[in-house]
Every structure is written in structure tokens, then in C-alpha cells.
Design a protein around this motif. Structure first.
Motif, PDB file in Angstrom:
ATOM      1  N   LEU A 190      -7.154  -2.968  10.546  1.00  0.00           N
ATOM      2  CA  LEU A 190      -6.520  -2.632   9.278  1.00  0.00           C
ATOM      3  C   LEU A 190      -5.827  -3.873   8.729  1.00  0.00           C
ATOM      4  O   LEU A 190      -5.474  -4.775   9.494  1.00  0.00           O
ATOM      5  CB  LEU A 190      -5.509  -1.506   9.500  1.00  0.00           C
ATOM      6  N   PRO A 191      -5.593  -3.942   7.419  1.00  0.00           N
ATOM      7  CA  PRO A 191      -4.935  -5.137   6.876  1.00  0.00           C
ATOM      8  C   PRO A 191      -3.492  -5.236   7.389  1.00  0.00           C
ATOM      9  O   PRO A 191      -2.702  -4.322   7.166  1.00  0.00           O
ATOM     10  CB  PRO A 191      -4.984  -4.929   5.357  1.00  0.00           C
ATOM     11  N   PRO A 192      -3.138  -6.331   8.080  1.00  0.00           N
ATOM     12  CA  PRO A 192      -1.793  -6.465   8.636  1.00  0.00           C
ATOM     13  C   PRO A 192      -0.779  -7.035   7.643  1.00  0.00           C
ATOM     14  O   PRO A 192       0.392  -7.167   7.957  1.00  0.00           O
ATOM     15  CB  PRO A 192      -2.006  -7.442   9.792  1.00  0.00           C
ATOM     16  N   TYR A 193      -1.242  -7.371   6.447  1.00  0.00           N
ATOM     17  CA  TYR A 193      -0.427  -8.099   5.483  1.00  0.00           C
ATOM     18  C   TYR A 193       0.038  -7.251   4.301  1.00  0.00           C
ATOM     19  O   TYR A 193       0.762  -7.732   3.446  1.00  0.00           O
ATOM     20  CB  TYR A 193      -1.214  -9.297   4.955  1.00  0.00           C
ATOM     21  N   ARG A 194      -0.410  -5.971   4.240  1.00  0.00           N
ATOM     22  CA  ARG A 194      -0.017  -5.148   3.102  1.00  0.00           C
ATOM     23  C   ARG A 194       0.088  -3.695   3.525  1.00  0.00           C
ATOM     24  O   ARG A 194      -0.527  -3.264   4.493  1.00  0.00           O
ATOM     25  CB  ARG A 194      -1.004  -5.272   1.950  1.00  0.00           C
ATOM     26  N   SER A 195       0.866  -2.959   2.793  1.00  0.00           N
ATOM     27  CA  SER A 195       1.003  -1.529   3.040  1.00  0.00           C
ATOM     28  C   SER A 195      -0.305  -0.837   2.679  1.00  0.00           C
ATOM     29  O   SER A 195      -1.049  -1.306   1.815  1.00  0.00           O
ATOM     30  CB  SER A 195       2.155  -0.962   2.216  1.00  0.00           C
ATOM     31  N   ALA A 196      -0.577   0.281   3.352  1.00  0.00           N
ATOM     32  CA  ALA A 196      -1.854   0.950   3.125  1.00  0.00           C
ATOM     33  C   ALA A 196      -1.733   2.447   3.385  1.00  0.00           C
ATOM     34  O   ALA A 196      -0.893   2.891   4.170  1.00  0.00           O
ATOM     35  CB  ALA A 196      -2.918   0.351   4.032  1.00  0.00           C
ATOM     36  N   ASN A 197      -2.595   3.193   2.699  1.00  0.00           N
ATOM     37  CA  ASN A 197      -2.787   4.627   2.940  1.00  0.00           C
ATOM     38  C   ASN A 197      -4.282   4.815   3.163  1.00  0.00           C
ATOM     39  O   ASN A 197      -5.066   4.642   2.242  1.00  0.00           O
ATOM     40  CB  ASN A 197      -2.340   5.456   1.732  1.00  0.00           C
ATOM     41  N   LEU A 198      -4.653   5.178   4.387  1.00  0.00           N
ATOM     42  CA  LEU A 198      -6.063   5.287   4.752  1.00  0.00           C
ATOM     43  C   LEU A 198      -6.316   6.641   5.384  1.00  0.00           C
ATOM     44  O   LEU A 198      -5.624   7.029   6.328  1.00  0.00           O
ATOM     45  CB  LEU A 198      -6.449   4.172   5.739  1.00  0.00           C
ATOM     46  N   ALA A 199      -7.309   7.351   4.867  1.00  0.00           N
ATOM     47  CA  ALA A 199      -7.747   8.618   5.453  1.00  0.00           C
ATOM     48  C   ALA A 199      -9.097   8.393   6.113  1.00  0.00           C
ATOM     49  O   ALA A 199     -10.069   8.068   5.433  1.00  0.00           O
ATOM     50  CB  ALA A 199      -7.862   9.688   4.369  1.00  0.00           C
ATOM     51  N   LEU A 200      -9.121   8.530   7.430  1.00  0.00           N
ATOM     52  CA  LEU A 200     -10.379   8.443   8.163  1.00  0.00           C
ATOM     53  C   LEU A 200     -10.857   9.868   8.400  1.00  0.00           C
ATOM     54  O   LEU A 200     -10.319  10.577   9.252  1.00  0.00           O
ATOM     55  CB  LEU A 200     -10.196   7.722   9.494  1.00  0.00           C
ATOM     56  N   HIS A 201     -11.811  10.285   7.614  1.00  0.00           N
ATOM     57  CA  HIS A 201     -12.340  11.637   7.745  1.00  0.00           C
ATOM     58  C   HIS A 201     -13.129  11.776   9.039  1.00  0.00           C
ATOM     59  O   HIS A 201     -13.058  12.813   9.705  1.00  0.00           O
ATOM     60  CB  HIS A 201     -13.208  11.988   6.534  1.00  0.00           C
ATOM     61  N   ALA A 202     -13.917  10.767   9.368  1.00  0.00           N
ATOM     62  CA  ALA A 202     -14.733  10.810  10.579  1.00  0.00           C
ATOM     63  C   ALA A 202     -15.117   9.399  10.979  1.00  0.00           C
ATOM     64  O   ALA A 202     -15.241   8.507  10.138  1.00  0.00           O
ATOM     65  CB  ALA A 202     -15.996  11.645  10.339  1.00  0.00           C
TER      66      ALA A 202
END
Length: 180
Positions: free
Chosen positions: A160-172
Motif C-alpha cells: 500500500l502507499p506508505p506516503y499518503r492516507s488511503a481508503n481501500l476496499a478489498l472485495h476479494a
């Protein structure tokens, strides 16, 4: 394929992913271990990152990170029982994801060595955006010369990007092997 080479059982290869998806509602923070053996979240200890996760019904995991000081790495890590890749022509992944705002992640196969580890990256980056989308990639053994055929341990990493905030949905997420 040599007669003694066995392909890994896909159900066993993906067992931690299946188990987390089945939890329907588990949640926690980076300080909490994921409630499934073989699946971990890790962030560079030099970073200042707050992360929360949940496993909503029908999805693998939703991740929300708030980065106040960037780090060098942030990853969802899956322990793999793949000590011998003999008889395997490739390792593939299928991922269904969404992110808002859009973000790019990378996938990697980490193999233990006598002096540490070697990372081999899947060629294609993964673009997740507001609309749910599918991504697939295959790492072919004959095109990955640094990948050791035998290793004492292996992990699949979704970086995942270590330099910015994120919202990630891993469906599968599912891994599969391609027989030689």
C-alpha cells in the motif's frame, strides 16, 4: 512436471483470505493483529500511520490509513506454504478492489534466503478507483530469474502507499498457480 512435484491446493493457498472474508464484521486497528493466522498488516515503524481495518460481510477487508509522517513501506502480508516452486510455471493473483480517492498498489512475492529475503514484483501495478474493478496478474517463473525455486518461507505482499492516507476496499483476493 516432475512426478513428485505437487501443485499447492488452491483452497489451502487462500485459506487465510477465505477465513477473514467469513468473519463478517471483524474490525480493529494496526495495533490489533488480524484475527486469522497467516495474514498480517505491517507498517514501517519509522512512519506515523494510523490504520483501521474491518471485514464487512461479503468483502475481504476495508483499510483506512491516515499518514502524518510517511514511511518506506506498508503492506498486507499473506504467509504462503510454497517452499518448492518446481512444477509451477507461474503464480497468479486476482483482486477485486475499490478506493476513493484512487490509488496504486503493487504485489510482490517475498522469498526467504540464507542472508535475508528477495522480493520479486508482479509486472503490473494495481489501480483501484471509486468504481469496483478487477485486476489480475501472473508472475511467470521463466521471466523472474531472481525468484528462488526453493525457499524456507514465502509471503505474498500487497504493498500500500506508505506516503499518503488511503481508503481501500478489498472485495476479494485469490492466488493461483499455473502448472508447468
Amino acid at each position: 512436471m516432475p512426478h513428485n512435484a505437487r501443485l499447492p491446493d488452491p483452497a489451502l493457498l487462500n485459506a487465510p483470505l477465505t477465513a477473514l472474508t467469513a468473519l463478517n464484521g471483524a474490525a480493529g486497528t494496526l495495533a490489533d493483529a488480524l484475527p486469522v493466522p497467516g495474514l498480517h498488516l505491517s507498517v514501517d515503524p519509522q512512519a506515523q500511520t494510523q490504520m483501521s481495518w474491518s471485514s464487512p460481510a461479503g468483502r475481504l477487508i476495508d483499510l483506512t490509513s491516515t499518514v502524518t509522517k510517511p514511511g518506506r513501506w506498508c503492506a498486507l502480508r499473506l504467509t504462503l506454504d510454497l517452499p518448492d516452486l518446481g512444477g509451477i510455471a507461474g503464480l497468479g493473483l486476482w483482486l477485486r478492489s475499490a478506493a476513493d480517492p484512487a490509488l496504486v498498489t503493487r504485489a510482490c512475492l517475498r522469498s526467504g534466503t540464507d542472508d535475508g529475503h528477495v522480493d520479486c514484483y508482479f509486472e503490473r501495478e494495481i489501480l483501484s478507483h471509486a468504481a469496483t474493478s478487477d485486476h489480475h496478474a501472473v508472475m511467470m517463473m521463466d521471466r523472474t530469474p531472481d525468484l528462488p525455486i526453493k525457499a524456507p518461507w514465502r509471503e505474498f505482499l500487497l504493498l500500500l502507499p506508505p506516503y499518503r492516507s488511503a481508503n481501500l476496499a478489498l472485495h476479494a483476493l485469490r492466488l493461483f498457480t499455473v502448472p508447468a
